[in-house]
Design an enzyme around this catalytic site. Structure first.
Site: not given
Ligand code: FAD
Length: 382
Positions: A124-126, A343, A366, A368, A370
């Protein structure tokens, strides 16, 4: 330099491939459609030893390495990504933090069940308000006597709410560093601890047979001994875990990309238009040739990152490159495979429809795309 697999690695690849085709493929479409967790498949993966692949035998593991895990993930994802991400998250995010940073007692308590696949753990990080920017963590843990009291929430946590989930590791702010930044630490929270609530599963676009939940912690108390590693090491711990995890996600993405090639070749030979198989058209052949090219080069990128990691060399940049490239080409291949299927590619009964829905998250989870570019640029001294 030799990128060919050893006999042992080839045998592992073959056995996972056979398992994916014979055990996963026949049942996964139904789970995917119904959004149910494939417990029976996971149980069999446990029996095969997949959850113990990169861990030492004295801990209950298979005595393999991280590359062995990657090979297994690639072959699973070639057929289905929900099962593959369940294994990836269970091993690289669930068990690995305990294996790498846990005390002797924590290892003895958790690893036997995690490495056999009898139990799963989440990472649990996010949080709902912050993902890429982990310094924005709001979840707090305060030491009260010999207990941590945790308050906050986590978003999108894989494997956190199955019937066999034993615990989650949670990053939390535990104080302030001398430079004024947040002190982050990692704490183990067993499933069922009062104050720890698991929300119903999300409605997801893809990976629908995998388990993902929002978690809340409301005055949730765990023993002080549940601190994972040293206090204040949370940031360094998850950076290490995520660097490794990127190689695993790259392997998973390569598997999906290769699955798109497999399905496209099959369909291009079967489907007729204008009096001949569509695969007789050079336009279709070139699409498939390009898909194979992309899968192959992305595979080399993750092999390289894994080799550096296992040699004890710096691998951060190469892991980010592998993850960025493999996730990009997975989306490309899923798009082209769907196109080749016409299709029918839009019908859920065809595997390529699953590949299409499963591909996009690879550019997000893990780190994005970016964030991968930020890591590469930083490593280049920018
Ligand atoms: C199905 C699923 C499973 C997951 N499993 C886990 C898990 O087990 N444990 C866990 O901890 N997390 C998990 N995650 C979370 C995942 O790692 C995050 O969704 C991901 O790291 C992006 O974070 P965010 O969604 O908050 O997007 P944000 O950080 O809010 O980013 C939104 C957009 O802004 C862009 N952005 C942000 N900062 C910048 C910058 N400085 N410059 C340019 N662009 C930027 C990003 O690239 C993205 O396009 C999971 C997500 C999903 C959907």
């Amino acid at each position: 330099m030799d990128f060919r697999l050893t006999d042992e690695q080839e045998a592992l690849r073959e056995s996972v491939r056979e398992f994916a085709r014979e055990v996963v493929a026949p049942v996964i479409a139904e789970h995917y459609e119904q959004h149910t967790f494939p417990y029976e498949v996971i149980r069999q993966m446990g029996k095969m030893g997949l959850f113990g692949l990169p861990f030492a035998e004295e801990r209950g593991g298979m005595g393999g390495d991280y590359f062995a895990l990657c090979l297994a993930l690639e072959e699973l994802a070639r057929v289905d990504s929900s099962v593959a991400i369940t294994l990836e998250a269970a091993v690289s995010l669930g068990a690995m933090p305990i294996y790498r940073f846990g005390t002797e007692e924590q290892k003895a308590t958790w690893l036997p069940r995690l490495l056999s696949g009898e139990a799963l753990a989440g990472f649990g990080l996010t949080e709902p308000g912050t993902g890429s920017d982990a310094a924005g963590t709001q979840t707090r843990a305060v030491l009260d006597g010999d207990e941590w009291v945790i308050n906050g929430s986590k978003a999108f946590i894989t494997n956190s709410g199955t019937d066999i989930t034993a615990m989650v590791t949670v990053t939390a702010v535990t104080g302030t560093n001398p430079d004024g930044s947040k002190e982050l630490s990692t704490i183990i929270v067993p499933t069922g601890t009062p104050g720890f609530a698991v929300a119903p599963g999300y409605s997801k676009v893809g990976w629908t047979a995998s388990d993902t939940h929002e978690l809340t912690f409301d005055d949730c108390r765990v023993p002080a001994a549940n601190l994972l590693g040293a206090r204040g090491r949370g940031f360094a711990q998850f950076l290490r875990i995520l660097d490794e995890g990127r190689i695993a996600i790259a392997a998973l993405a390569v598997g999906l990309a290769q699955g798109c090639v497999d399905e496209s070749i099959k369909y291009a030979k079967e489907r007729h238009a204008f009096g001949k198989p569509i695969g007789a058209n050079q336009a279709i052949q070139f699409k498939i040739a390009d898909m194979e090219l992309k899968a192959h080069t992305a595979r080399l990128a993750y092999y390289d990152a894994a080799a550096r990691m296992l040699a004890g060399e710096p691998f951060k940049r190469q892991a980010a490159i592998a993850k960025l490239h493999a996730s990009t080409i997975a989306v490309d291949n899923a798009r082209e495979a769907t196109q080749i299927h016409g299709g029918y590619g839009f019908m859920n009964e065809y595997p390529v429809a699953r590949f299409w829905r499963d591909s996009k998250i690879l550019e997000i989870g893990e780190g994005t795309s970016e964030v991968q570019r930020m890591i590469i640029a930083r490593d280049l001294g920018l």
